[in-house]
Design an enzyme around this catalytic site. Structure first.
Site, short mmCIF file in Angstrom:
data_model
loop_
_atom_site.label_atom_id
_atom_site.label_comp_id
_atom_site.label_asym_id
_atom_site.label_seq_id
_atom_site.Cartn_x
_atom_site.Cartn_y
_atom_site.Cartn_z
N SER A 138 -39.19 -8.08 -14.14
CA SER A 138 -39.76 -6.95 -13.40
C SER A 138 -38.66 -6.00 -12.98
O SER A 138 -37.51 -6.41 -12.78
CB SER A 138 -40.47 -7.46 -12.15
OG SER A 138 -40.76 -6.38 -11.29
N TYR A 151 -40.05 -12.05 -4.41
CA TYR A 151 -40.40 -11.88 -5.82
C TYR A 151 -39.21 -11.28 -6.58
O TYR A 151 -38.80 -11.77 -7.63
CB TYR A 151 -41.62 -10.96 -5.90
CG TYR A 151 -42.08 -10.58 -7.28
CD1 TYR A 151 -42.74 -11.50 -8.09
CD2 TYR A 151 -41.90 -9.28 -7.77
CE1 TYR A 151 -43.19 -11.14 -9.36
CE2 TYR A 151 -42.33 -8.92 -9.03
CZ TYR A 151 -42.98 -9.84 -9.82
OH TYR A 151 -43.42 -9.49 -11.07
#
Ligand SMILES: Cc1cc2nc3c(=O)[nH]c(=O)nc-3n(C[C@H](O)[C@H](O)[C@H](O)COP(=O)(O)OP(=O)(O)OC[C@H]3O[C@@H](n4cnc5c(N)ncnc54)[C@H](O)[C@@H]3O)c2cc1C
Lengths: 245, 447
Positions: A138, A151
């Site tokens: 990501s 995250y």
């Protein structure tokens, strides 16, 4: 014809990516947690032209299941040359801040289990002297930010791991691709307000398909994220700390 | 790129759902939802038949998987959110085509069934629903009903053309049509008057699978109903079919501040189109995309109508009085200096529609857009309704945003019987409007 393993095949991005490979006539081994969903996706990919589609139920958090799954994939497809890791969770940052076990669980799924899985895959590909490993990371991994650093840090760990793996396996002809999507309009982000930065899964899938076919090393998708993340990573800390990112 | 806004194609009227549910699996299409639901396909309906203000929208596009395709028989089974364009991309290389297609390929299978859409081959093939071999209907009581023209036939008839009110369609199987290549043999002819349209239609009926006419809705008197007549057949294969380059056309970038189609541009645009060529007649070998989907090349062309959006009006009038009724409609539209850049005329054949509430029926159909919905437009459309009602015709719900409950009752007298099949938890803005016989339909309109 590719012999492609997709772990996390029921994710929207993975499903759309698999359609591209199916249309190319590739053979696919799909791994996910939900049998009925895997079956529906497999039907679709067969109609779209996949040479072969097999499914396998596994929870990636269960590290002991990885080896047998890889054996099954190799047996089913008669070998493997491409692996795409597409699973992950988007944890609730506030919950992770309040509860250490939630933070660790997010790390376990998004980083630890991928490290375990890809270590096994890397060894197999190294032995055969070829192959391609791709993992969906990501843009959040590029710099830790208050809004989602649990995250983001797991993805940062994954990015560094992939960089190292690429370095190690280069000499053996194994390619490693780190995929860094921005925000994508999928069930994972269902509760978010969709601003103009949200991309459609089919667009991201097209980019991933292209990057795999062209054996690229790092993919930002959509491409404008490379620029955005360059700016964000270059922001001086004094400025960054005043921002709400 | 941006996330979805759940509007209709005409961008009028505005409606905001309280909740949007995107089903991931067919089994859980309407999981746990209790009240006022409506399936939303791809929002290519013009008015409010795909809207459910303050209710739940089931965003069916997420069910976009194929289930089976038999290249020998041409039977395709898929989930209801698959777009017609995705079907074409899959089956054309294998020698198959949609049996019926509307004027845009960005329509979902569920939407095509719920409106029982028609195409330029209606005189030959009837409606889309004629070619549906089976469908699965998911009801709010948790049942999953498989309906075919023979099994659960009444539910099949209610759901085809049923405006999404009988439940959510989760899957369907469709009998495709054989083709040999992606190209069409297209003949275009300029014609000077409405009478010529009828003559050309009659003459083309037997030899051409597809017929349609573009008319200049600003012309009156001896030029009334002038336009271009297009007729076409699929070509036998000639070499390779090149990549159509689907979805790669320009995008209309923003909503223009005022409609670009207005009373100043209307007449010049129509006249320009009528005189677009010095020849009265041309024959071309054309790729299927520009022939079937002339507007799909420009994504979001509806934005050209400005922030107030637009309404479309499509009616059908039976053959007997068709000529007189169409003459009167065109005359009134031209007199009001209203209407669209290019209006469409087409003869519907007598292949019966399988749906209880299907719109197509034998006769002549006229379709056109009206920019900037406002009191003048609505008054004109109400007047057109009087003509259509008197002729025993009907107005197409998929294109409607304003017909009154009384008009709907005249156009679709079977609606009361249809009510027995409406899922108690389903509703739409359209349905609330056309079944509400107590209120004055004009009261909510813009002034
Ligand atoms: C440029 C253009 C050209 C067109 N040309 C034609 C034409 O030539 N002929 C024609 O007939 N129409 C035409 N149309 C209209 C269009 O074909 C119909 O409105 C079609 O039904 C839209 O499908 P959709 O998937 O966008 O559905 P929506 O517009 O989102 O929904 C339409 C209806 O279907 C219902 N529905 C959608 N999915 C489901 C489901 N899974 N289960 C149950 N109900 C469902 C909705 O509730 C609603 O009632 C045209 C539209 C455009 C924009």
């Amino acid at each position: 014809m590719r012999k492609l393993l997709i772990v996390g095949a029921t994710s929207t991005i993975a499903e759309h990516t698999a359609r591209r490979f199916a249309a190319d006539g590739d053979a696919l081994f799909l791994v996910g947690r939900n049998d009925t969903r895997l079956a529906a996706i497999a039907e679709d990919l067969r109609v779209r032209g996949a040479a072969q589609v097999a499914t396998h139920v596994m929870d990636a958090d269960d590290l002991s299941a990885h080896g047998p799954m890889l054996d099954a994939a190799e047996a089913e497809l008669g070998g493997l040359d491409t692996v795409l890791v597409a699973y992950g969770t988007l944890p609730d940052q506030t919950a992770c801040q309040a509860d250490p076990s939630a933070a660790v669980a997010a790390w376990h799924t998004n980083a630890v289990s991928v490290v375990a899985l890809l270590t096994d895959v890397a060894n197999r590909f190294e032995r055969r002297g070829g192959g391609l490993i791709a993992a969906i990371s990501s843009v959040a991994g590029d710099r830790g930010r208050a809004s989602n650093y649990v995250y983001g840090s797991a993805k940062a760990g994954l990015n560094a791991f992939l960089d190292g793996l690429r370095h190690r396996l280069f000499a053996r002809g194994v390619q490693v691709l780190s995929i860094r999507p921005g925000m994508v309009d999928t069930p994972m982000t269902a509760d978010f307000d969709k601003g103009p930065l949200f991309a459609q899964p089919d667009k991201v899938a097209g980019d991933i398909h292209k990057a795999i076919c062209r054996r690229r090393a790092v993919l930002y998708t959509p491409g404008f994220w490379r620029l955005i993340m360059t700016v964000i990573t270059c922001l001086p800390r004094a400025v960054f700390h005043r921002s709400k990112l | 790129m941006a996330g979805h806004d759940y509007r209709s194609w005409g961008r009028y009227p505005a409606a905001t759902p309280a909740e949007v549910h995107r089903p991931v699996t067919r089994e859980h299409a309407i999981a746990g939802r209790a009240s006022s639901m409506l399936a939303y396909g791809n929002g290519r309906s013009y008015g409010d038949s795909c809207l459910n203000h303050d209710g739940t929208l089931l965003a069916m596009r997420s069910l976009d998987r194929f289930i089976a395709f038999d290249p020998a028989s041409g039977l395709l089974e898929c989930e209801a959110g698959v777009l017609l364009g995705d079907i074409l991309a899959l089956v054309i290389p294998q020698g198959w085509f949609l049996p019926v297609t509307p004027g845009t390929q960005f329509v979902s299978v569920g939407g095509a069934i719920a409106n029982d859409v028609h195409g330029k081959n209606h005189h030959r093939a009837g409606t889309f629903g004629r070619h549906v071999r089976s469908l699965e209907l998911c009801r709010s009581d948790g049942s999953h009903l498989v309906c075919t023209p023979d099994d659960n036939a009444d539910w099949f008839a209610a759901t085809v053309g049923g405006l999404g009110l009988t439940g959510a369609i989760t899957r369907a199987s469709i009998a495709l049509r054989r083709i040999q290549g992606a190209f069409m043999d297209v003949e275009s002819r300029r014609f000077g008057h409405l009478d010529d349209f009828f003559a050309l239609s009659a003459e083309s009926n037997d030899d051409y699978e597809y017929t349609v006419a573009w008319v200049d809705c600003t012309a009156r008197g001896t030029r009334l109903g002038r336009g271009w007549f297009m007729r076409a057949n699929h070509r036998p294969a000639l070499g390779q079919s090149p990549d159509p380059g689907r979805r790669s056309g320009p995008t209309f970038p923003f909503v223009t501040p005022v409609s670009m189609i207005n009373r100043f541009t209307l007449k010049p645009l129509n006249t320009l189109y009528y005189y677009r060529s010095i020849k009265n007649r041309s024959r071309t070998n054309q790729h299927y995309q520009p022939f079937f989907y002339p507007l799909d090349g420009i994504a979001h062309w509806n934005r050209a109508y400005g922030p107030r959006g637009f309404v479309q009006y499509q009616c059908v009038v039976p053959h007997d009085d068709g000529r007189a009724a169409i003459t009167e409609l065109l005359d009134r539209i031209a007199a009001a200096n209203a209407g669209s850049f290019l209006s469409v005329l087409k003869i519907f054949g007598d292949v019966p529609s399988p749906g209880m509430l299907s719109f197509p029926r034998p006769g002549v159909t006229l379709a056109l857009d009206f920019p900037n919905p406002g009191p003048r437009t609505f008054a004109l459309l109400d007047a057109l309704d009087q003509v259509v009602m008197a002729a025993g015709g009907a107005v197409y719900p998929a294109k409607d945003a304003r017909m009154s409950a009384a008009a709907f009752d005249r156009y679709f007298p079977d609606w009361r019987a249809f009510c027995a099949y409406v899922d108690p938890a389903f509703n739409s803005d359209f349905w609330r409007r056309v079944t509400d016989h107590d209120t004055d339909p004009n009261q909510d309109r813009p002034t």
